[in-house]
Design a protein around this motif. Structure first.
Motif, PDB file in Angstrom:
ATOM      1  N   GLY A  88     -37.616 -15.768  31.720  1.00 56.82           N
ATOM      2  CA  GLY A  88     -38.730 -15.168  32.443  1.00 56.82           C
ATOM      3  C   GLY A  88     -38.527 -15.044  33.933  1.00 56.82           C
ATOM      4  O   GLY A  88     -39.450 -14.669  34.657  1.00 56.82           O
ATOM      5  N   LYS A  89     -37.330 -15.339  34.411  1.00 59.03           N
ATOM      6  CA  LYS A  89     -37.075 -15.284  35.856  1.00 59.03           C
ATOM      7  C   LYS A  89     -35.931 -14.333  36.177  1.00 59.03           C
ATOM      8  O   LYS A  89     -35.181 -13.914  35.294  1.00 59.03           O
ATOM      9  N   GLY A  90     -35.802 -14.012  37.457  1.00 60.62           N
ATOM     10  CA  GLY A  90     -34.706 -13.178  37.908  1.00 60.62           C
ATOM     11  C   GLY A  90     -33.431 -13.969  38.071  1.00 60.62           C
ATOM     12  O   GLY A  90     -33.442 -15.200  38.073  1.00 60.62           O
ATOM     13  N   PRO A  91     -32.303 -13.270  38.189  1.00 59.95           N
ATOM     14  CA  PRO A  91     -31.027 -13.960  38.405  1.00 59.95           C
ATOM     15  C   PRO A  91     -31.041 -14.767  39.704  1.00 59.95           C
ATOM     16  O   PRO A  91     -31.538 -14.304  40.726  1.00 59.95           O
ATOM     17  N   HIS A 121     -26.676 -11.759  20.079  1.00 53.67           N
ATOM     18  CA  HIS A 121     -25.285 -11.537  20.340  1.00 53.67           C
ATOM     19  C   HIS A 121     -24.786 -12.262  21.574  1.00 53.67           C
ATOM     20  O   HIS A 121     -23.620 -12.125  21.928  1.00 53.67           O
ATOM     21  N   LEU A 122     -25.638 -13.038  22.262  1.00 54.48           N
ATOM     22  CA  LEU A 122     -25.198 -13.774  23.441  1.00 54.48           C
ATOM     23  C   LEU A 122     -24.353 -14.952  23.001  1.00 54.48           C
ATOM     24  O   LEU A 122     -24.792 -15.772  22.201  1.00 54.48           O
ATOM     25  N   PHE A 140     -24.565 -15.485  34.108  1.00 53.15           N
ATOM     26  CA  PHE A 140     -23.896 -14.194  34.211  1.00 53.15           C
ATOM     27  C   PHE A 140     -22.851 -14.236  35.310  1.00 53.15           C
ATOM     28  O   PHE A 140     -23.137 -14.692  36.424  1.00 53.15           O
ATOM     29  N   GLN A 166     -29.819 -17.492  35.068  1.00 55.52           N
ATOM     30  CA  GLN A 166     -31.108 -16.872  34.770  1.00 55.52           C
ATOM     31  C   GLN A 166     -31.866 -17.717  33.762  1.00 55.52           C
ATOM     32  O   GLN A 166     -31.442 -17.862  32.610  1.00 55.52           O
ATOM     33  N   GLU A 168     -36.773 -14.260  28.042  1.00 52.31           N
ATOM     34  CA  GLU A 168     -36.154 -12.995  28.396  1.00 52.31           C
ATOM     35  C   GLU A 168     -34.801 -12.804  27.793  1.00 52.31           C
ATOM     36  O   GLU A 168     -34.359 -11.698  27.578  1.00 52.31           O
ATOM     37  N   ASN A 169     -34.060 -13.883  27.563  1.00 48.11           N
ATOM     38  CA  ASN A 169     -32.684 -13.719  27.153  1.00 48.11           C
ATOM     39  C   ASN A 169     -32.454 -14.135  25.716  1.00 48.11           C
ATOM     40  O   ASN A 169     -31.385 -14.604  25.390  1.00 48.11           O
ATOM     41  N   VAL A 170     -33.434 -13.940  24.860  1.00 43.93           N
ATOM     42  CA  VAL A 170     -33.201 -14.191  23.455  1.00 43.93           C
ATOM     43  C   VAL A 170     -32.373 -13.044  22.926  1.00 43.93           C
ATOM     44  O   VAL A 170     -32.826 -11.920  22.860  1.00 43.93           O
ATOM     45  N   GLY A 171     -31.168 -13.337  22.581  1.00 37.10           N
ATOM     46  CA  GLY A 171     -30.272 -12.283  22.161  1.00 37.10           C
ATOM     47  C   GLY A 171     -29.320 -12.835  21.129  1.00 37.10           C
ATOM     48  O   GLY A 171     -28.567 -13.754  21.388  1.00 37.10           O
TER      49      GLY A 171
END
Lengths: 113, 113
Positions: free
Chosen positions: A41-44, A7-8, A89, A38, A2-5
């Motif tokens: 694939g999961k919620g915070p 700019h992270l 986060f 996070q 989910e968090n492939v970014g």
């Protein structure tokens, strides 16, 4: 995940080392701050919180520091483990009626075994 | 331990179609929220709901979005005519109204083709 970014911001640490993740928040009127973890694939997931009348709070292996003067929040993880690998986060609660949570941009923590 | 649940885990839809995302908040909680997370970006607040009405909504939550608590347990987010840019993870959260901690569900991945 989910968090492939691209700019992270990423922090890479060796297993067993301490990790420090930093965050700047936006609203000087916010009175409650939270760190979330996070996994892909999961919620915070809640880690630790701190109110604005405190500058430090400790949990199990985690410490949150709050500097209201410069609107800065940090999360310290002691003896980082591979299971700590995730995106972290910071968030601030803004009270308007109930409240809403405003999330920061996130930092990816990568723990090398 | 009580948890927020969401269904489906993944929803694929055609542009222009209506979708309904479902959440079952923790049973004694009073406030309910929807957030979304576009791939690689931060979690964004959409709407908060209390006492059977919207208490706050963001700019993202336009006329295409609506929320409902049709019975004592479910909390739904409806998108009337989906757009490609609605593709994201949608997280439901609930809050007991006593502490300041929200509890997040695992999310629904919405893919609009």
């Amino acid at each position: 995940g989910e968090n492939v970014g691209l700019h992270l911001p990423t922090l890479s640490v060796q297993e067993g080392d301490n990790s420090i993740i930093n965050c700047a928040y936006s609203n000087s009127a916010s009175d409650y701050f939270i760190w979330y973890k996070q996994e892909s694939g999961k919620g915070p997931q809640f880690i630790i919180d701190i109110r604005s009348n405190m500058d430090k709070r400790q949990g199990q292996r985690v410490t949150v520091l709050l500097n209201k003067t410069v609107k800065h929040l940090s999360l310290q993880i002691a003896a980082t483990q591979p299971g700590d690998s995730a995106v972290y986060f910071c968030a601030e609660n803004q009270r308007t009626g109930g409240f809403k949570t405003i999330f920061g941009a996130g930092t990816r923590l990568f723990v090398k075994a | 331990e009580p948890e927020v649940t969401q269904t489906p885990s993944h929803q694929v839809t055609q542009m222009g179609q209506e979708v309904i995302l479902r959440c079952v908040p923790i049973s004694n909680h009073l406030y309910f929220y929807w957030y979304r997370q576009i791939l690689g970006q931060k979690v964004e607040f959409l709407v908060s709901f209390y006492n059977n009405e919207i208490s706050e909504k963001s700019e993202i939550f336009d006329d295409q979005f609506s929320v409902e608590r049709p019975d004592g347990s479910n909390f739904t987010l409806k998108i009337r005519s989906t757009k490609l840019e609605d593709s994201a993870m949608y997280f439901c959260a609930s809050y007991p109204g006593v502490t300041d901690t929200q509890y997040f569900g695992p999310g629904t991945r919405l893919t609009v083709l």
